[in-house]
Design an enzyme around this catalytic site. Sequence first.
Site, PDB file in Angstrom:
ATOM      1  N   GLU A  60       0.828  -1.209   0.000  1.00  0.00           N
ATOM      2  CA  GLU A  60       0.000   0.000   0.000  1.00  0.00           C
ATOM      3  C   GLU A  60       0.865   1.263   0.000  1.00  0.00           C
ATOM      4  OE1 GLU A  60      -3.855   1.973   2.211  1.00  0.00           O
ATOM      5  OE2 GLU A  60      -2.773   0.392   3.249  1.00  0.00           O
ATOM      6  N   HIS A  85      -0.430 -14.276  -0.190  1.00  0.00           N
ATOM      7  CA  HIS A  85       0.919 -14.579   0.275  1.00  0.00           C
ATOM      8  C   HIS A  85       1.213 -16.022  -0.118  1.00  0.00           C
ATOM      9  CE1 HIS A  85       0.377 -10.887   2.433  1.00  0.00           C
ATOM     10  NE2 HIS A  85      -0.627 -11.395   3.136  1.00  0.00           N
ATOM     11  N   VAL A  86       2.296 -16.215  -0.861  1.00  0.00           N
ATOM     12  CA  VAL A  86       2.553 -17.545  -1.415  1.00  0.00           C
ATOM     13  C   VAL A  86       3.825 -18.204  -0.900  1.00  0.00           C
ATOM     14  CG1 VAL A  86       1.203 -17.077  -3.499  1.00  0.00           C
ATOM     15  CG2 VAL A  86       3.653 -16.579  -3.499  1.00  0.00           C
ATOM     16  N   HIS A 103      -3.909   1.129 -13.899  1.00  0.00           N
ATOM     17  CA  HIS A 103      -4.920   2.088 -14.362  1.00  0.00           C
ATOM     18  C   HIS A 103      -4.613   3.446 -13.735  1.00  0.00           C
ATOM     19  CE1 HIS A 103      -8.751   3.971 -15.307  1.00  0.00           C
ATOM     20  NE2 HIS A 103      -8.831   4.337 -14.035  1.00  0.00           N
ATOM     21  N   GLY A 105      -6.496   6.867 -13.605  1.00  0.00           N
ATOM     22  CA  GLY A 105      -7.605   7.779 -13.844  1.00  0.00           C
ATOM     23  C   GLY A 105      -7.378   9.079 -13.086  1.00  0.00           C
TER      24      GLY A 105
END
Length: 149
Positions: A60, A85-86, A103, A105
């Site tokens: 974030e 989360h892998v 994107h 905008g």
Amino acid sequence: MDIENIKEIAEGQEGLSKTLGMEFYSTAERDTVMARMKVGKLNRQPFGFLSGGASLALAENVAGVGSMALCPGKMAAGINVSGNHVKVVAEGETVTATARLQHEGKTLHVWQVDITNEAGELISTVQVTNFIVTPKRTRKATPSKQHHS
């Protein structure tokens, strides 16, 4: 993406980015920004692995830095953060978050953030949606009228 003009905002103030040890980096691509974070006692689980919450915070924050770099004078507020989360990362290792703009905008930015370990393996993949707002100017506080009885 050149983030040098906002790097002080991202790293220099007290807050989550500084507490968790995030460092932000410019890239050659206009739509990409990066950050690194060492896994340590402030961003790990009790078991010694990077906390999923710290990974989401890293994603974030790096997306927010990217949005602010694209929109000088504006603020970016994360309104949706969703990740998977892998793989785990142990304390002492460093992760790298690469945010790519999906994107752009006027009021919404969508970022895809991939977090990798030192070997380049995917740790987390996160989508971040930022709402772009113009900060309200702060009004000078005026003394309130006191009523005397």
